[in-house]
Motif scaffolding. Sequence first.
Motif, mmCIF file in Angstrom:
data_model
loop_
_atom_site.group_PDB
_atom_site.id
_atom_site.type_symbol
_atom_site.label_atom_id
_atom_site.label_comp_id
_atom_site.label_asym_id
_atom_site.label_seq_id
_atom_site.Cartn_x
_atom_site.Cartn_y
_atom_site.Cartn_z
ATOM 1 N N LEU A 116 0.748 -1.274 0.088
ATOM 2 C CA LEU A 116 -0.116 0.539 0.077
ATOM 3 C C LEU A 116 0.899 1.436 -0.177
ATOM 4 O O LEU A 116 0.535 2.300 -0.120
ATOM 5 N N LEU A 117 2.107 1.144 0.185
ATOM 6 C CA LEU A 117 3.133 2.312 -0.017
ATOM 7 C C LEU A 117 3.131 3.136 -1.152
ATOM 8 O O LEU A 117 3.549 2.325 -2.046
ATOM 9 N N GLU A 118 3.730 3.706 -1.199
ATOM 10 C CA GLU A 118 4.021 4.550 -2.135
ATOM 11 C C GLU A 118 5.559 5.603 -2.231
ATOM 12 O O GLU A 118 5.402 6.048 -1.154
ATOM 13 N N PHE A 119 6.146 5.574 -3.205
ATOM 14 C CA PHE A 119 7.167 6.109 -2.551
ATOM 15 C C PHE A 119 7.309 7.113 -3.758
ATOM 16 O O PHE A 119 8.046 7.633 -4.494
ATOM 17 N N PHE A 169 4.595 7.236 1.202
ATOM 18 C CA PHE A 169 3.061 7.615 1.329
ATOM 19 C C PHE A 169 2.215 7.153 1.345
ATOM 20 O O PHE A 169 2.864 6.035 0.324
ATOM 21 N N ILE A 170 1.367 7.218 2.003
ATOM 22 C CA ILE A 170 -0.099 5.586 1.322
ATOM 23 C C ILE A 170 -1.561 7.640 1.296
ATOM 24 O O ILE A 170 -0.970 8.472 1.323
ATOM 25 N N LYS A 222 -3.291 11.991 -0.400
ATOM 26 C CA LYS A 222 -1.701 12.103 -0.251
ATOM 27 C C LYS A 222 -1.366 12.442 1.080
ATOM 28 O O LYS A 222 -1.723 14.055 1.559
ATOM 29 N N ARG A 223 -1.047 11.224 1.515
ATOM 30 C CA ARG A 223 -0.409 11.379 3.415
ATOM 31 C C ARG A 223 1.216 10.710 3.049
ATOM 32 O O ARG A 223 1.356 9.491 3.328
ATOM 33 N N PHE A 224 1.761 11.308 3.621
ATOM 34 C CA PHE A 224 3.319 11.732 4.050
ATOM 35 C C PHE A 224 3.201 10.590 5.460
ATOM 36 O O PHE A 224 2.609 11.510 6.998
ATOM 37 N N LYS A 235 -6.318 3.941 0.044
ATOM 38 C CA LYS A 235 -6.381 3.795 -0.974
ATOM 39 C C LYS A 235 -5.406 1.612 -1.596
ATOM 40 O O LYS A 235 -4.771 1.754 -1.084
ATOM 41 N N GLY A 236 -5.979 1.101 -2.136
ATOM 42 C CA GLY A 236 -5.751 -0.625 -2.798
ATOM 43 C C GLY A 236 -5.913 -1.139 -3.702
ATOM 44 O O GLY A 236 -5.755 0.423 -4.547
ATOM 45 N N GLU A 237 -6.048 -1.762 -4.320
ATOM 46 C CA GLU A 237 -5.720 -2.113 -5.976
ATOM 47 C C GLU A 237 -7.466 -2.173 -6.155
ATOM 48 O O GLU A 237 -8.597 -1.484 -5.257
#
Length: 385
Positions: A310-313, A319-320, A331-333, A357-359
């Motif tokens: 679930l993490l994005e970079f 952030f997620i 977006k939240r860090f 947020k997932g898939e």
Amino acid sequence: MKKVFRIVLIVFFIFLFLGTIAFLYNKSQEKPEIYDTKSPEITDIIKKTVATGSVIPRKEIQIKPQGVSGIVETLFVEAGQMLKKGDKIAKIKIIPDMINLNAAESRVERAQINFEDAQINYNRDKLLYEKKVISEADFQKPSLAFRSAQEELKSAKDNLQLIKEGVTSKSGAATNTIIRSTIEGMILDIPVKEGYSVIQSNTFNEGTTIAIVADMGEMIFQGKVDETEVGKIKQGMNLQLTIGAIEDYKFNAHLEYISPKGVAENGAIQFEIKASVELSKEHFIRSGYSANAEIVLEKREKVLAVNESLLEFSNDSSFINIETEPQVFEKRFVKTGLSDGINIEILDGVTKEDKIKGEKMSKIERMKEMKRKKEEEKKNKKKAN
């Protein structure tokens, strides 16, 4: 009548045209994407490393003939049999070297001749001494020569017997033609059979292995750890062993040894480790079983965590996407902690009540989700009533 029919036909085609345009327009419009949402959960995060290897006895001895070469005449034991220290394993029939045998036989013949000559002189001088013809000092010399010749003959015969049979008359039961176990344990393997030729162990030759004996009551795990993980482990750590041949059971082990030198294998540096295994009375571990050892490097208990997918970079930050309204995300860090490769600890930025947020959901998944929500609403209404 024709005029009315014409008007109806024109109207029909107009509606058909407009309907086709409307259908194509609706089809060209992209349907809104619906995403699945996940919530953080309280769980334990355990970071492990896995070492592959095998379980072997701590004491495993190769029994070899000492001071004797020949042919295996008799085997007294079989693989899997328990032995005590000193139990017989095999008997070796000596095939004497012809040069040594010939020299030993020649020595016996010379000793026999010397003995007979010394005996004649002794008997003659003994009679003279008894008649007091010669003094005691004169009799002492043939007496000493007789005893020396007697001892030399006995020694020559023992040497000949030793070359032929590997045992002397004065040694009694002590013989190196009988191979005995040097430790108490189980016979793992007997590499030879009756009739096999064997060579003694000496400075220039390691000798033929007659049997392999091991103490199966004390087992160790021997495996290898990658150089990226070896700095995180230390002696005394607990391990959990999973043995492929024994399902649904994990053995405890304690790390005893970490090799100070690495070995290059398949492009990576591996370090050997050894750990003592706690045995179970319910399971018998055979020598050489393959096993995997899990070593706990770090552990966090009852922490807030999310699935790492679930993490994005972005650059050096992670952030997620948090749901603020249905299917609206911001977006939240976040600040992360320990990860086990599946879940990751969240130190700051998210609460347990947030939805992440997932898939993207497929059509079938959306229908299932809508059905699930309707069932939940019905249940809630029943509870309210």
